[in-house]
Design an enzyme around this catalytic site. Structure first.
Site, PDB file in Angstrom:
ATOM      1  N   ASP C  17       4.673 -10.691   8.495  1.00 31.72           N
ATOM      2  CA  ASP C  17       4.137 -12.006   9.140  1.00 31.72           C
ATOM      3  C   ASP C  17       5.181 -13.104   8.660  1.00 31.72           C
ATOM      4  O   ASP C  17       6.080 -12.856   7.773  1.00 31.72           O
ATOM      5  CB  ASP C  17       2.855 -12.186   8.487  1.00 31.72           C
ATOM      6  N   PRO C  60     -14.100   8.198  14.681  1.00 29.38           N
ATOM      7  CA  PRO C  60     -14.325   6.536  14.532  1.00 29.38           C
ATOM      8  C   PRO C  60     -14.777   6.168  13.042  1.00 29.38           C
ATOM      9  O   PRO C  60     -15.515   6.947  12.505  1.00 29.38           O
ATOM     10  CB  PRO C  60     -15.336   6.300  15.416  1.00 29.38           C
TER      11      PRO C  60
END
Lengths: 141, 141, 141, 141
Positions: C17, C60
């Protein structure tokens, strides 16, 4: 003869979309990584070093063209062959061929520049192309 | 006259790279979203409905070309104007113009197809183009 | 004794970032890949096969906790050691330790379930946990 | 009473995985954006300004915990309510509740710090927490 660097990658579950195939922006993600690895492999320093030493922050894209021929899915192992078919004064063309074994899945052609931050400071994010450094070009040929 | 759909987005911190500007694969992410919203706006059903009713799973890309003119950074609000300049028999061209206010940052041209899964089942991920549905084209013009 | 699988990865420019360090959602991306590779390594079939044969579409997450200790940046090579410290009736705990050489950068603990699509069809995206298959658990221990 | 900021988002096709539901790392992407918007909404300057004026580059995560309750899919419009339930000396807790209409899909609790680059320069990516600025805390309460 051009130097070619081969980048290996695994397609992951999260790289795929509801159609169960690679969601195409990921090909650009991988091409960007392959491009950086190409330069590392040729002997260029990290962009962190080049920024400190020459003000060059990396090789932003100015143009890219991609052709998608066959889909890939998770579990696939892909290779990307990358090379520079053309050097210009302030830009260069990079070509990436994405393959799964013998099959070509995707071909990406990029025009990139070596860039530094623009000096006048009027816009902190403005960047500009610099002439391709001769010593770096020599390393990559 | 072509129908144009405008997609609004905010550039986030995580969309930007160490050069502090938008990392380019995100433009393709946004163009893909803008493309889907274009069809929703024109009145096409969700791909979930079209898959159930016509076997059409979406509009995969076969080709894309992007020109990057100016960088963006986080905090910027961008618009993407999307339209279809050309309909072909089994594909169509979609054009996206990404702007920050009056400035054009990026232009993306895509060739997409309406696709369904290939019937023979030899490769579960194989997909194929179908002729552009006439009723959908009419909705989008 | 638990089986441990080690996943190798390279941090790329686009994973970082504007603070020039890995943007944290990428650690979850990598942990998800490491989790899938763990099961492949243990001998479970691909989720595509398990969906066809048992209706199980994957694992999941229901819960995850991550501690970030040290940042990484592009050029770093990381390893993720993954194992299952605890099996429950319909869920299991998976732990990932992300390292750069000897330094631990990040620890992630996940609770996952083996899931299938809910049968009644009222919501096409509803999924439900199934009991942990005994044969798979045996492969992973 | 805590200030709450609500962040709106649309789930896109590319945010979903082969199970056709949101791939979980995207929730962290959205929480990170919601966190930044929270501070902007409270009146804090952009991290670019704070870096120039106070050396503070943002609010990196040190710890996060997420519970996933119900899946979402593309086409869904979600809201994230974010607030700071607890301020500590050099860190703070931020809580995000992700909802689709009345249903809670996901709850994320983060521990973040205000960070600056470490001064000694031994590691260019080393960052360190600073005490929570009193004036900023007052803006956010």
């Amino acid at each position: 003869m051009n130097r070619i660097h081969t980048y290996l990658l695994r397609v992951e579950f999260g790289d795929c979309d509801p159609a169960q195939i690679v969601w195409f922006p990921n090909y650009f993600r991988w091409a960007d990584a392959a491009s950086r690895h190409f330069f590392i492999q040729c002997g260029l320093p990290s962009w962190k070093t080049t920024e400190a030493e020459r003000g060059i922050i990396g090789t932003p894209l100015v143009d890219t063209h991609a052709r998608f021929k066959r889909p890939a899915s998770y579990g696939d192992q892909l290779t990307i062959d990358s090379f520079v078919p053309e050097w210009r004064r302030t830009s260069f063309v990079m070509r990436h061929t994405v393959r799964r074994g013998d099959e070509t899945l995707c071909e990406i052609t990029e025009v990139r520049v070596f860039a530094r931050r623009k000096g006048d400071g009027s816009d902190p994010h403005a960047i500009e192309a610099v002439p391709v450094p001769e010593d770096w070009r020599a390393l990559c040929e």
